[in-house]
Design an enzyme around this catalytic site. Structure first.
Site, short mmCIF file in Angstrom:
data_model
loop_
_atom_site.label_atom_id
_atom_site.label_comp_id
_atom_site.label_asym_id
_atom_site.label_seq_id
_atom_site.Cartn_x
_atom_site.Cartn_y
_atom_site.Cartn_z
CD GLU A 16 -2.24 -1.25 2.22
OE1 GLU A 16 -4.14 -0.56 2.77
OE2 GLU A 16 -2.69 -2.24 3.63
CE LYS A 130 -8.70 -8.43 6.29
NZ LYS A 130 -7.03 -7.79 5.97
CB SER A 183 -5.61 -0.87 0.78
OG SER A 183 -5.33 -0.31 0.90
CB SER A 184 -9.25 -4.75 -1.02
OG SER A 184 -10.59 -3.98 -0.88
CD GLU A 220 -19.09 -4.00 0.43
OE1 GLU A 220 -18.03 -3.58 0.70
OE2 GLU A 220 -18.44 -5.29 -0.16
CG ASP A 293 -15.35 -1.59 6.76
OD1 ASP A 293 -14.71 -0.14 7.43
OD2 ASP A 293 -14.00 -1.59 6.25
CG ASN A 308 -7.78 0.56 8.50
OD1 ASN A 308 -6.99 1.21 8.48
ND2 ASN A 308 -8.22 0.48 6.55
CB SER A 317 -10.59 8.42 1.91
OG SER A 317 -9.61 7.75 1.12
#
Length: 357
Positions: A16, A130, A183-184, A220, A293, A308, A317
């Site tokens: 990232e 996670k 950031s996926s 989401e 989220d 996050n 953002s």
């Protein structure tokens, strides 16, 4: 009024890296330069630290932040000596991913006794991992979707058994995620076993531990949290996608998403989401900022997806936009975070570090 000495740190050894540079450009252009004398430290992709002092001009070309022929030296000296002379009042890490928002650099700031923006070591580390995050959420009673987690070495040795476990416990589609990345990056949506295998191989390029989560047909929704011991939340916002999966490319390159702020939700659902965001903030002992989220299904079932601890922080953002909806501008938000960092540092100095004889 004398300016406060501030150091912004960005870049980093992370997938990232480029997102961090973009964030630094946004923050540098929005921050109140009448209040702060700003130095910057750029950490290259291979881990070199480069410093430039007393930034006063607008950053028009983002590539100018990829510092080259500038001041180099010992990391501890860079972090403890400002261009004003003396120590920094605050450092502001704008780092994403490993070595940036996972507690490692926060530990360095703690050892050097430097006030810093954002979450501490425990909160950063637990919010980055996670699996640990999910275990803490479960302890707090926050509802989650089913998931499976395993190590790269386990998969190499027991691939057949693990693939069977995933398909016994979960239903397609599933999402495969590196445990320690944001950031996926490295995340795949998998509709069948062949895609699952490809997704696992992709994710293991970025981390030694994976989490595979049950997919769900849901909206989401995200909530921003700000504060220390008494955090506040925003009204929820929604990520609306023109793609089936909100991946890194969709987030930062294609623009195939839009943000709906505030989200169109029942009042009761909105309040529940805000309460759960506070619970998530407390579950990982956060300070400064957090973005929580969630998934909200058609029948109003709510599941926490993840948090996050250093959310996307460009001017566009979700996190800053949610606070803008609450009447807090991007520039004001930056100042609030700096003040929260000083508040937390002062609070820590109330602790005793020796036993009186």
């Amino acid at each position: 009024m004398s300016k406060e000495a501030l150091c912004i740190i960005y870049g980093g050894k992370s997938a990232e890296h480029d997102v961090s540079i973009l964030t630094a450009q946004n923050v540098l252009n929005a921050i109140d330069k009448a209040q702060y004398q700003i130095d910057i430290i750029y950490i290259t992709n291979d881990g070199q630290w480069k410093k430039l002092e007393n930034i006063t001009d607008e950053i028009k070309d983002i590539d100018t932040l990829r510092l080259e022929e500038v001041k180099e030296g010992q990391i501890t000296e860079m972090l403890t000596t400002s261009s004003k002379g003396g120590r920094y009042d605050v450092v502001f890490p704008l780092l994403h991913g490993p070595n940036g928002e996972d507690g490692t650099i926060q530990g360095l700031f703690e050892v050097l006794d430097i006030p810093y923006v954002g979450n501490g070591v425990l909160a950063a580390a637990s919010s980055m991992d996670k699996l640990v995050m999910k275990q803490l959420f479960a302890h707090r009673g926050l509802p989650q979707l089913p998931y499976v987690s395993f190590l790269r070495s386990e998969y190499e040795k027991y691939q057949h058994n693990i693939l069977k476990l995933v398909q016994d416990k979960l239903e397609f589609p599933v999402f495969v995620k590196p445990a320690n990345l944001g950031s996926s990056v490295g995340i795949s949506k998998c509709e069948d076993e062949a895609a699952l295998i490809r997704g696992i191989e992709e994710a293991f390029q970025f981390d030694r531990k994976l989490v595979i989560e049950q997919g769900v047909n849901a909206r989401e929704i995200e909530v921003a949290v700000l504060g220390n011991d008494y955090p506040e939340t925003t009204w929820p916002g929604e990520v609306i996608k023109d793609v089936s999966f909100y991946d890194y490319k969709a987030k930062y390159k294609d623009g195939n998403v839009q943000l709906s702020i505030p989200a169109e939700l029942d009042q009761e659902v909105q309040m529940t989401l805000r309460d759960m965001a506070i619970e998530a903030f407390k579950a990982t002992d956060c300070s400064g900022l957090l973005r929580a989220d969630f998934f909200v299904t058609e029948d109003q079932q709510i599941y926490i997806n993840e948090t996050n601890a250093m959310p996307g922080f460009t001017a566009y953002s979700m996190y800053p936009k949610l606070w803008e909806n609450m009447g807090v501008s991007y520039s004001e938000l930056i100042t609030k975070l700096i003040e929260l960092a000083k508040e937390r540092h002062a609070d820590k100095h109330l602790n005793k570090y020796r036993i009186d004889e």
